[in-house]
Write a protein that holds these residues in place. Structure first.
Motif, PDB file in Angstrom:
ATOM      1  N   TYR A   1      47.548  -0.187  26.892  1.00  0.00           N
ATOM      2  CA  TYR A   1      46.553  -1.256  26.963  1.00  0.00           C
ATOM      3  C   TYR A   1      45.881  -1.485  25.614  1.00  0.00           C
ATOM      4  O   TYR A   1      45.516  -2.613  25.268  1.00  0.00           O
ATOM      5  CB  TYR A   1      45.530  -1.004  28.076  1.00  0.00           C
ATOM      6  CG  TYR A   1      44.356  -0.113  27.754  1.00  0.00           C
ATOM      7  CD1 TYR A   1      43.166  -0.654  27.293  1.00  0.00           C
ATOM      8  CD2 TYR A   1      44.432   1.258  27.939  1.00  0.00           C
ATOM      9  CE1 TYR A   1      42.076   0.165  27.017  1.00  0.00           C
ATOM     10  CE2 TYR A   1      43.359   2.069  27.669  1.00  0.00           C
ATOM     11  CZ  TYR A   1      42.178   1.525  27.211  1.00  0.00           C
ATOM     12  OH  TYR A   1      41.116   2.334  26.938  1.00  0.00           O
TER      13      TYR A   1
ATOM     14  N   LEU B   1      45.356  -3.489  32.581  1.00  0.00           N
ATOM     15  CA  LEU B   1      45.786  -2.102  32.355  1.00  0.00           C
ATOM     16  C   LEU B   1      44.629  -1.139  32.150  1.00  0.00           C
ATOM     17  O   LEU B   1      44.803   0.066  32.226  1.00  0.00           O
ATOM     18  CB  LEU B   1      46.710  -2.043  31.134  1.00  0.00           C
ATOM     19  CG  LEU B   1      48.139  -2.520  31.368  1.00  0.00           C
ATOM     20  CD1 LEU B   1      48.911  -2.540  30.054  1.00  0.00           C
ATOM     21  CD2 LEU B   1      48.853  -1.619  32.375  1.00  0.00           C
ATOM     22  N   VAL B   2      43.442  -1.671  31.886  1.00  0.00           N
ATOM     23  CA  VAL B   2      42.343  -0.759  31.579  1.00  0.00           C
ATOM     24  C   VAL B   2      41.614  -0.326  32.844  1.00  0.00           C
ATOM     25  O   VAL B   2      40.915   0.684  32.854  1.00  0.00           O
ATOM     26  CB  VAL B   2      41.357  -1.399  30.570  1.00  0.00           C
ATOM     27  CG1 VAL B   2      40.522  -2.481  31.208  1.00  0.00           C
ATOM     28  CG2 VAL B   2      40.489  -0.343  29.921  1.00  0.00           C
ATOM     29  N   VAL B   3      41.783  -1.053  33.950  1.00  0.00           N
ATOM     30  CA  VAL B   3      41.023  -0.732  35.163  1.00  0.00           C
ATOM     31  C   VAL B   3      41.796   0.223  36.059  1.00  0.00           C
ATOM     32  O   VAL B   3      43.011   0.337  35.971  1.00  0.00           O
ATOM     33  CB  VAL B   3      40.668  -2.011  35.963  1.00  0.00           C
ATOM     34  CG1 VAL B   3      39.718  -2.876  35.164  1.00  0.00           C
ATOM     35  CG2 VAL B   3      41.912  -2.769  36.342  1.00  0.00           C
ATOM     36  N   LYS B   4      41.053   0.907  36.926  1.00  0.00           N
ATOM     37  CA  LYS B   4      41.674   1.730  37.953  1.00  0.00           C
ATOM     38  C   LYS B   4      41.977   0.842  39.156  1.00  0.00           C
ATOM     39  O   LYS B   4      41.242  -0.085  39.439  1.00  0.00           O
ATOM     40  CB  LYS B   4      40.725   2.848  38.397  1.00  0.00           C
ATOM     41  CG  LYS B   4      40.441   3.862  37.303  1.00  0.00           C
ATOM     42  CD  LYS B   4      39.747   5.107  37.861  1.00  0.00           C
ATOM     43  CE  LYS B   4      38.448   4.773  38.530  1.00  0.00           C
ATOM     44  NZ  LYS B   4      37.724   5.942  39.023  1.00  0.00           N
ATOM     45  N   SER B   5      43.055   1.164  39.851  1.00  0.00           N
ATOM     46  CA  SER B   5      43.439   0.406  41.034  1.00  0.00           C
ATOM     47  C   SER B   5      43.621  -1.084  40.688  1.00  0.00           C
ATOM     48  O   SER B   5      43.927  -1.429  39.557  1.00  0.00           O
ATOM     49  CB  SER B   5      42.397   0.590  42.137  1.00  0.00           C
ATOM     50  OG  SER B   5      42.795  -0.124  43.288  1.00  0.00           O
ATOM     51  N   TRP B   6      43.411  -1.980  41.626  1.00  0.00           N
ATOM     52  CA  TRP B   6      43.574  -3.418  41.419  1.00  0.00           C
ATOM     53  C   TRP B   6      42.318  -4.157  41.867  1.00  0.00           C
ATOM     54  O   TRP B   6      42.335  -4.893  42.843  1.00  0.00           O
ATOM     55  CB  TRP B   6      44.794  -3.930  42.203  1.00  0.00           C
ATOM     56  CG  TRP B   6      46.062  -3.266  41.787  1.00  0.00           C
ATOM     57  CD1 TRP B   6      46.700  -2.243  42.424  1.00  0.00           C
ATOM     58  CD2 TRP B   6      46.862  -3.567  40.639  1.00  0.00           C
ATOM     59  NE1 TRP B   6      47.838  -1.884  41.735  1.00  0.00           N
ATOM     60  CE2 TRP B   6      47.964  -2.678  40.640  1.00  0.00           C
ATOM     61  CE3 TRP B   6      46.741  -4.507  39.605  1.00  0.00           C
ATOM     62  CZ2 TRP B   6      48.939  -2.698  39.647  1.00  0.00           C
ATOM     63  CZ3 TRP B   6      47.726  -4.513  38.617  1.00  0.00           C
ATOM     64  CH2 TRP B   6      48.804  -3.627  38.639  1.00  0.00           C
ATOM     65  N   PRO B   7      41.219  -3.975  41.138  1.00  0.00           N
ATOM     66  CA  PRO B   7      40.004  -4.710  41.516  1.00  0.00           C
ATOM     67  C   PRO B   7      40.218  -6.210  41.305  1.00  0.00           C
ATOM     68  O   PRO B   7      41.062  -6.620  40.502  1.00  0.00           O
ATOM     69  CB  PRO B   7      38.945  -4.148  40.586  1.00  0.00           C
ATOM     70  CG  PRO B   7      39.689  -3.574  39.437  1.00  0.00           C
ATOM     71  CD  PRO B   7      41.035  -3.161  39.943  1.00  0.00           C
ATOM     72  N   PRO B   8      39.450  -7.042  42.018  1.00  0.00           N
ATOM     73  CA  PRO B   8      39.699  -8.484  42.000  1.00  0.00           C
ATOM     74  C   PRO B   8      39.501  -9.157  40.635  1.00  0.00           C
ATOM     75  O   PRO B   8      40.251 -10.062  40.290  1.00  0.00           O
ATOM     76  CB  PRO B   8      38.716  -9.044  43.038  1.00  0.00           C
ATOM     77  CG  PRO B   8      37.854  -7.916  43.458  1.00  0.00           C
ATOM     78  CD  PRO B   8      38.426  -6.627  42.975  1.00  0.00           C
TER      79      PRO B   8
ATOM     80  N   LYS C   1      29.704   0.921  26.747  1.00  0.00           N
ATOM     81  CA  LYS C   1      30.859   0.439  27.521  1.00  0.00           C
ATOM     82  C   LYS C   1      30.597  -0.977  28.037  1.00  0.00           C
ATOM     83  O   LYS C   1      31.489  -1.817  28.028  1.00  0.00           O
ATOM     84  CB  LYS C   1      31.095   1.393  28.695  1.00  0.00           C
ATOM     85  CG  LYS C   1      32.531   1.481  29.158  1.00  0.00           C
ATOM     86  CD  LYS C   1      33.347   2.292  28.226  1.00  0.00           C
ATOM     87  CE  LYS C   1      34.754   1.848  27.986  1.00  0.00           C
ATOM     88  NZ  LYS C   1      35.415   2.531  26.899  1.00  0.00           N
TER      89      LYS C   1
ATOM     90  N   LYS D   1      49.598   5.470  21.589  1.00  0.00           N
ATOM     91  CA  LYS D   1      49.873   6.124  22.879  1.00  0.00           C
ATOM     92  C   LYS D   1      49.451   5.317  24.089  1.00  0.00           C
ATOM     93  O   LYS D   1      49.960   5.533  25.183  1.00  0.00           O
ATOM     94  CB  LYS D   1      49.159   7.489  22.927  1.00  0.00           C
ATOM     95  CG  LYS D   1      49.966   8.599  22.272  1.00  0.00           C
ATOM     96  CD  LYS D   1      49.108   9.811  21.968  1.00  0.00           C
ATOM     97  CE  LYS D   1      48.690  10.605  23.202  1.00  0.00           C
ATOM     98  NZ  LYS D   1      47.863  11.773  22.802  1.00  0.00           N
ATOM     99  N   ARG D   2      48.458   4.430  23.933  1.00  0.00           N
ATOM    100  CA  ARG D   2      47.889   3.763  25.115  1.00  0.00           C
ATOM    101  C   ARG D   2      48.348   2.316  25.169  1.00  0.00           C
ATOM    102  O   ARG D   2      47.877   1.487  24.385  1.00  0.00           O
ATOM    103  CB  ARG D   2      46.358   3.778  25.074  1.00  0.00           C
ATOM    104  CG  ARG D   2      45.758   5.056  24.569  1.00  0.00           C
ATOM    105  CD  ARG D   2      45.644   6.095  25.634  1.00  0.00           C
ATOM    106  NE  ARG D   2      45.316   7.361  25.006  1.00  0.00           N
ATOM    107  CZ  ARG D   2      45.788   8.533  25.414  1.00  0.00           C
ATOM    108  NH1 ARG D   2      46.592   8.600  26.448  1.00  0.00           N
ATOM    109  NH2 ARG D   2      45.463   9.644  24.780  1.00  0.00           N
TER     110      ARG D   2
ATOM    111  N   ASP E   1      25.589   3.033  30.914  1.00  0.00           N
ATOM    112  CA  ASP E   1      26.613   3.226  29.878  1.00  0.00           C
ATOM    113  C   ASP E   1      26.646   1.977  28.991  1.00  0.00           C
ATOM    114  O   ASP E   1      27.592   1.199  29.031  1.00  0.00           O
ATOM    115  CB  ASP E   1      27.972   3.460  30.565  1.00  0.00           C
ATOM    116  CG  ASP E   1      28.960   4.172  29.662  1.00  0.00           C
ATOM    117  OD1 ASP E   1      28.653   4.364  28.475  1.00  0.00           O
ATOM    118  OD2 ASP E   1      30.050   4.532  30.146  1.00  0.00           O
TER     119      ASP E   1
END
Lengths: 314, 212
Positions: B122, B173-180, B48, B119-120, B45
């Motif tokens: 982040y 705010l852009v990531v899923k969950s809480w990666p390090p 991205k 709307k977003r 990707d």
């Protein structure tokens, strides 16, 4: 409901010869995996025989390179490139799947015994990730319905719950001091969703046994739902009466629902789901394409959700 | 630039690197990313990857700019003469990050971009952070310091603290969950800001302590 004990019928009485041959293919694959354990990726892959399927799309298939190196599999780290590098540590041979709950034939099944009786098919499916990208993947698998019928769910079973193997020593992501999810990974389907002919258990990819980073040795593929529903390296399947917990729903209930059907009209709270980027299309200059309702599988699955408010049951 | 006399006598003497070298080195990641991207070597990707990498470099340079003062005060290493270049690099990377989002990610679909901004959260925060960085970048020159006067200029440039919080939030705010990774960057930003807050509090309290 008549519940037969497994000893009533000898496997040799019901398993056709073609399937025995098929089973040998799988075992050859398993042997290949065993030999290749410790080597990353394609080195351990073994060929699989699979029939073509009318459910396959004729869209351009995403390259094997992209399908096997761009993976969300947090048990091996949160980077999409991590699983391809570290997933070879998982020992997939031997593999058993515990089937329990409201089911006539609960047991710790050897993988081979679960596949036995099902002809493998190639299913070329679109895969839409909840993050807004998509692929077209040539899975090899068999209908989940085959397995469900085999283990004879009781009348009270309304949902199927799945669990990924939890092996911290073989899955580096599980060793993290800050767990990104509440392990083990769990997923679930309503029983009628699970019985839909589109739902498969995949054991292969691109005509070969699954690479570990794609969920070896056996994973769920439900192409009308977001990718995270496709639970990998399944070690347990339970038949239950109530809606089971699912990992991403537990993590952020307002963002990831139990159903998680691909739906361009219901945005993720933090980003749009109206469009997607097809991996391998255009490189830096990729064009967004419109996301289709049920990922384009509405003809097969829309009736499962008739009368449901899909904004509420996202 | 502050007068040399205010420096502690023991300040570590760095070899004088021309400022242009900071820009040249600073732009290596951008040039490399574009080059690899055009040759389809940024993974599955690539758009991205480019977008996220440019954003990450903007945050890294912002953190580096914020680290200049503590490094001078705590380690006696004076990098003040490079701070403007580092800060401007952060702005340039933020601009490239935004440009990638507008042109490559959204394909100049301004309706979708406006909807995203409204709307977003982040994206709202990311855009606001960029807007804050614009006046800071525009006044990062000697003429602006003279025109505004040192005090007003310094007050304006305190906005960099808001931008740093905005950039960290945008990442979280852009990531899923809480990666390090975003957590680590946010922690660094918070430490750098807490250091300033603590220092300001101690300075304010010092005269009173002496009086008592």
């Amino acid at each position: 409901m008549l519940i037969r004990s497994p000893s009533d019928i000898l496997p040799s009485e019901i398993t056709p010869r073609a399937v025995y041959l098929n089973r040998r293919e799988i075992m050859a694959g398993a042997a290949g995996l065993a030999l290749g354990a410790g080597l990353p990726g394609a080195a351990s892959a073994a060929p699989l025989q699979a029939a073509k399927s009318a459910f396959s799309t004729d869209e351009k298939v995403t390259s094997r390179e992209d399908v096997t190196t761009y993976n969300n599999y947090y048990e091996y780290g949160v980077d999409k490139s991590s699983p391809a590098k570290t997933a070879h540590t998982l020992k997939t041979v031997p593999w058993t799947v515990k089937v329990d709950g409201l089911v006539g034939k609960p047991a710790e099944y050897a993988l081979d015994d679960l596949i036995k009786g099902s002809a493998l098919e190639e299913r070329i499916y679109r895969m839409r990730c909840v993050e807004g990208w998509s692929m077209v993947i040539p899975w090899v698998g068999f209908p989940l319905a085959d397995l469900i019928k085999k283990v004879e769910p009781q009348g009270s079973a309304k949902y199927v719950a799945f669990e990924t193997a939890y092996r911290p020593k073989e899955m580096p992501g599980l060793q993290s001091a800050f767990p990104v999810l509440d392990w083990p990974y769990v997923e679930g389907l309503r029983l009628d969703e699970a019985m839909n002919p589109l739902a498969i258990l995949a054991v292969g990819l691109y005509g070969e046994t699954l690479p570990n980073q794609n969920g070896a040795p056996i994973r769920l593929v439900v192409p009308w739902k977001y990718g995270f529903k496709g639970i990998k390296s399944i070690s347990r399947i339970s038949f239950v009466e109530k809606e089971p917990p699912t990992s991403w729903n537990r993590q952020a209930a307002d963002e990831y629902g139990f159903y998680a059907n691909v739906n361009p009209q219901v945005d993720h709270p933090r980003w749009t789901q109206a469009t997607e980027r097809r991996i391998g299309e255009g490189g830096l200059f990729v064009k967004r394409r419109p996301t289709l309702m049920f990922n384009g599988y509405g003809d097969q699955v829309a009736q499962l959700y008739a009368g449901m408010d899909l904004k509420k049951f996202y | 630039m502050r007068p040399q006399a205010s420096q502690p006598a023991s300040t570590f003497k760095l070899p004088q690197i021309p400022k242009i070298a900071v820009y040249i080195v600073g732009f290596i990641p951008a040039v490399w990313l574009f080059y690899e991207g055009l040759n389809d070597r940024l993974g599955a990707d690539p758009m991205k990857y480019l977008e996220q990498s440019l954003g990450l470099w903007a945050l890294r340079f912002l953190i580096a700019a914020l680290a200049v003062s503590p490094v001078r005060q705590l380690l006696n290493v004076n990098l003040l003469r490079y701070r403007r270049a580092i800060g401007l690099l952060s702005f340039y990377y933020a601009a490239l990050h935004l440009l990638t989002y507008v042109v490559l990610d959204q394909g100049l679909d301004f309706e979708a971009i406006l909807a995203d901004i409204l709307k977003r959260p982040y994206i709202t925060i990311g855009m606001a952070t960029f807007v804050i960085l614009v006046p800071l970048a525009m006044t990062s020159n000697n003429a602006s310091i003279r025109r505004l006067g040192g005090k007003a200029w310094a007050r304006l440039h305190k906005l960099v603290y808001v931008a740093a919080i905005g950039a960290a939030l945008h990442f979280l705010l852009v990531v899923k969950s809480w990666p390090p990774e975003p957590l680590v960057y946010t922690a660094i930003v918070l430490v750098l800001l807490a250091y300033r807050l603590g220092r300001a509090l101690i300075k304010n309290n010092e005269p009173r302590r002496r009086a008592a």
